[in-house]
Each structure stands twice: as structure tokens, then as C-alpha cells.
Design a protein around this motif. Structure first.
Motif, PDB file in Angstrom:
ATOM      1  N   ASP A  96       0.245   5.500   1.084  1.00  0.00           N
ATOM      2  CA  ASP A  96      -0.687   6.401   1.780  1.00  0.00           C
ATOM      3  C   ASP A  96      -1.467   7.218   0.755  1.00  0.00           C
ATOM      4  N   TYR A 120      11.959   5.058  -2.974  1.00  0.00           N
ATOM      5  CA  TYR A 120      11.076   6.231  -2.865  1.00  0.00           C
ATOM      6  C   TYR A 120      11.883   7.499  -3.101  1.00  0.00           C
ATOM      7  N   HIS A 154       3.373   3.321   7.260  1.00  0.00           N
ATOM      8  CA  HIS A 154       3.974   4.676   7.181  1.00  0.00           C
ATOM      9  C   HIS A 154       5.488   4.633   7.379  1.00  0.00           C
ATOM     10  N   GLN A 155       6.134   3.581   6.891  1.00  0.00           N
ATOM     11  CA  GLN A 155       7.534   3.368   7.273  1.00  0.00           C
ATOM     12  C   GLN A 155       8.461   4.530   6.939  1.00  0.00           C
ATOM     13  N   VAL A 156       8.362   5.047   5.717  1.00  0.00           N
ATOM     14  CA  VAL A 156       9.330   6.085   5.312  1.00  0.00           C
ATOM     15  C   VAL A 156       9.122   7.345   6.155  1.00  0.00           C
ATOM     16  N   LYS A 157       7.866   7.735   6.325  1.00  0.00           N
ATOM     17  CA  LYS A 157       7.586   8.949   7.114  1.00  0.00           C
ATOM     18  C   LYS A 157       8.074   8.768   8.552  1.00  0.00           C
ATOM     19  N   ARG A 162       0.810  -1.224   0.000  1.00  0.00           N
ATOM     20  CA  ARG A 162       0.000   0.000   0.000  1.00  0.00           C
ATOM     21  C   ARG A 162       0.836   1.264   0.000  1.00  0.00           C
ATOM     22  N   THR A 214       0.644   9.765  -0.897  1.00  0.00           N
ATOM     23  CA  THR A 214       1.856   9.285  -1.588  1.00  0.00           C
ATOM     24  C   THR A 214       1.468   8.905  -3.020  1.00  0.00           C
TER      25      THR A 214
HETATM   26  N1  URA Z   1       6.111   4.836   3.645  1.00  0.00           N
HETATM   27  C1  URA Z   1       5.245   5.797   4.010  1.00  0.00           C
HETATM   28  O1  URA Z   1       5.429   6.466   5.011  1.00  0.00           O
HETATM   29  N2  URA Z   1       4.185   6.006   3.221  1.00  0.00           N
HETATM   30  C2  URA Z   1       3.938   5.328   2.086  1.00  0.00           C
HETATM   31  O2  URA Z   1       2.943   5.580   1.400  1.00  0.00           O
HETATM   32  C3  URA Z   1       4.859   4.326   1.717  1.00  0.00           C
HETATM   33  C4  URA Z   1       5.939   4.082   2.522  1.00  0.00           C
END
Ligand code: URA
Length: 229
Positions: A101, A131, A183-186, A99, A104
Motif C-alpha cells: 500500500d 511484516y 490489504h491482507q495484513v490490515k 504490491r 506501507t
Molecule cells: N497487507 C496490507 O494490508 N498492506 C500491505 O501493503 C501489504 C500487506
């Protein structure tokens, strides 16, 4: 394959309704009415219903460029589902592999081949995702080192797995991770005291989002691309 199953696998018609239309004489095989639901369809047979020649739908493998303000749930919630963008038969069979967000954008893979989507999403596969990340504050050397070696996210037992950061400028980086936590990247950048202002996924495993695929558009993957996973 039986005639009733063939109809079911080539249209939105249910198995029960397929049996009914066959019984009513609405289906022809090689231009002759066939009322036998158990008839074994040969590769060369021409099956027609309602003036349409039927062909098996088969498994679909799709790359989609997710736009803003759409969600990766299979049903509409606060925003519409990205599946609304894909106007194909047997829409309900499609599954989204991982998925993004609502805010995103970028690469999404979709298929009705459950084993294939599982291989992409399973933590055991260690499938890399890249990303483009835009940040509120300039990124520090310390933050890069933290993210590359692993950061502690709130409510997680273990550090994130090693990641790769490529600097584009002081507030923009490309990040490659092999996990897919919520929400891994955030959360990774929040753990270093920064904030993601915009996020766009460009790559999953070996598959890159087509540079010329506009937001909201999709295409079928090639056999070679499907074989990546
Ligand atoms: N990490 C995020 O924080 N949001 C995303 O949509 C995908 C990866």
C-alpha cells in the motif's frame, strides 16, 4: 543474434529505428561500418553507435526499499510509482512482484523476468512474506490464536491460511503470511478488532531487506539471491 535485435536489446531504440540507423551507416562492428541489419553478432564483436559501445541489457532483478507515499502501480496515480526511483534503460519492461500500500514501507522485488515474478506472486508458490506490524491496541492472546489459525476477512470465501505471529511488545508484532490478498495484513488485524498503524515488509521468501538499504534506494540482486525463486 541479429545486429538490429542486438541494438534493440542494448538500448531504448526500437527494432524499426535500429534498422534505419544501420542502413544510414551509423553503426560500426569492430570499428567498421556495418549496413547489414541481419549481420550475426558474435560474442567478441564490438558494436558502437553514437560513440557508445553497446552491451546487452539482459534481465534485471532488483531489491527496492519502498518509501511512504509511493505506489506499486507501473504508472503514476494518486502518488508517484516506485518505478520512478529506478533510473535504468528499458524502464517500461520492469514488473513489480507483489504490491505494498502507499502507506506501507519495505521490501519490494522487481524484474523484467516475468516467470521469476510469477513464481514469487503465484498463490501456488506459498511464498512467505514477513511484516513488522505496529498496532493501535495491545494484541490479545485470543487475537494471536485467531490470526495463527486463520481469520475470516470481509468478502472472502475462505479463512486466511495459517500464519505466524512473533510478539515484539504488546503493540508490535512480526507477522509471516503466505498469501497476498488485497490489504491482507490490515484486514487480518481489523478482523480481530485491532488496527494497524504502521506496516513494514522485511522479508519475501528467503530474501531479507538489507538493513543498510535506505528508503527509496535499490540494488541488483546477486545470482544466489535470484536463484531463491
Ligand atoms: N497487507 C496490507 O494490508 N498492506 C500491505 O501493503 C501489504 C500487506
Amino acid at each position: 543474434m541479429r545486429l538490429d535485435k542486438y541494438i534493440c536489446d542494448s538500448t531504448e531504440i526500437s527494432r524499426k529505428d535500429a534498422k534505419t540507423i544501420i542502413r544510414r551507416g551509423e553503426v560500426t562492428v569492430n570499428d567498421k561500418v556495418c549496413k547489414n541489419a541481419a549481420y550475426h553478432v558474435a560474442d567478441t564483436d564490438k558494436i558502437v553507435h553514437d560513440n557508445n559501445e553497446l552491451t546487452l541489457i539482459g534481465l534485471r532483478y532488483i531489491m527496492l526499499h519502498k518509501p511512504m507515499d509511493m505506489i506499486c502501480s507501473t504508472v503514476d496515480e494518486a502518488y508517484p510509482s516506485i518505478l520512478n526511483l529506478i533510473d535504468v534503460q528499458k524502464h517500461g519492461d520492469l514488473r513489480i512482484a507483489g504490491r505494498l500500500d502507499a502507506d506501507t514501507t519495505g521490501l519490494i522485488l522487481i524484474s523484467d523476468d516475468g516467470k521469476w515474478t510469477h513464481r514469487i506472486m503465484s498463490p501456488k508458490s506459498d511464498c512467505n512474506k514477513t511484516y513488522q506490524v505496529w498496532l493501535a491496541e495491545p494484541i490479545s492472546a485470543e487475537a494471536i490464536a485467531q490470526i495463527e489459525s486463520g481469520v475470516q476477512l470481509n468478502n472472502e470465501k475462505e479463512l486466511t491460511k495459517p500464519a505466524t505471529v512473533e510478539i515484539i511488545d504488546e503493540k508490535q508484532v512480526n507477522l509471516t503470511i503466505s498469501e497476498g490478498k488485497y490489504h491482507q495484513v490490515k484486514r487480518m488485524f481489523a478482523a480481530t478488532g485491532n488496527k494497524v498503524t504502521y506496516l513494514h515488509r522485511t522479508q519475501i521468501g528467503a530474501l531479507k531487506l538489507d538493513a543498510d538499504l535506505p528508503e527509496g534506494e535499490w540494488r541488483y540482486l546477486t545470482a544466489e539471491e535470484i536463484a531463491f525463486y
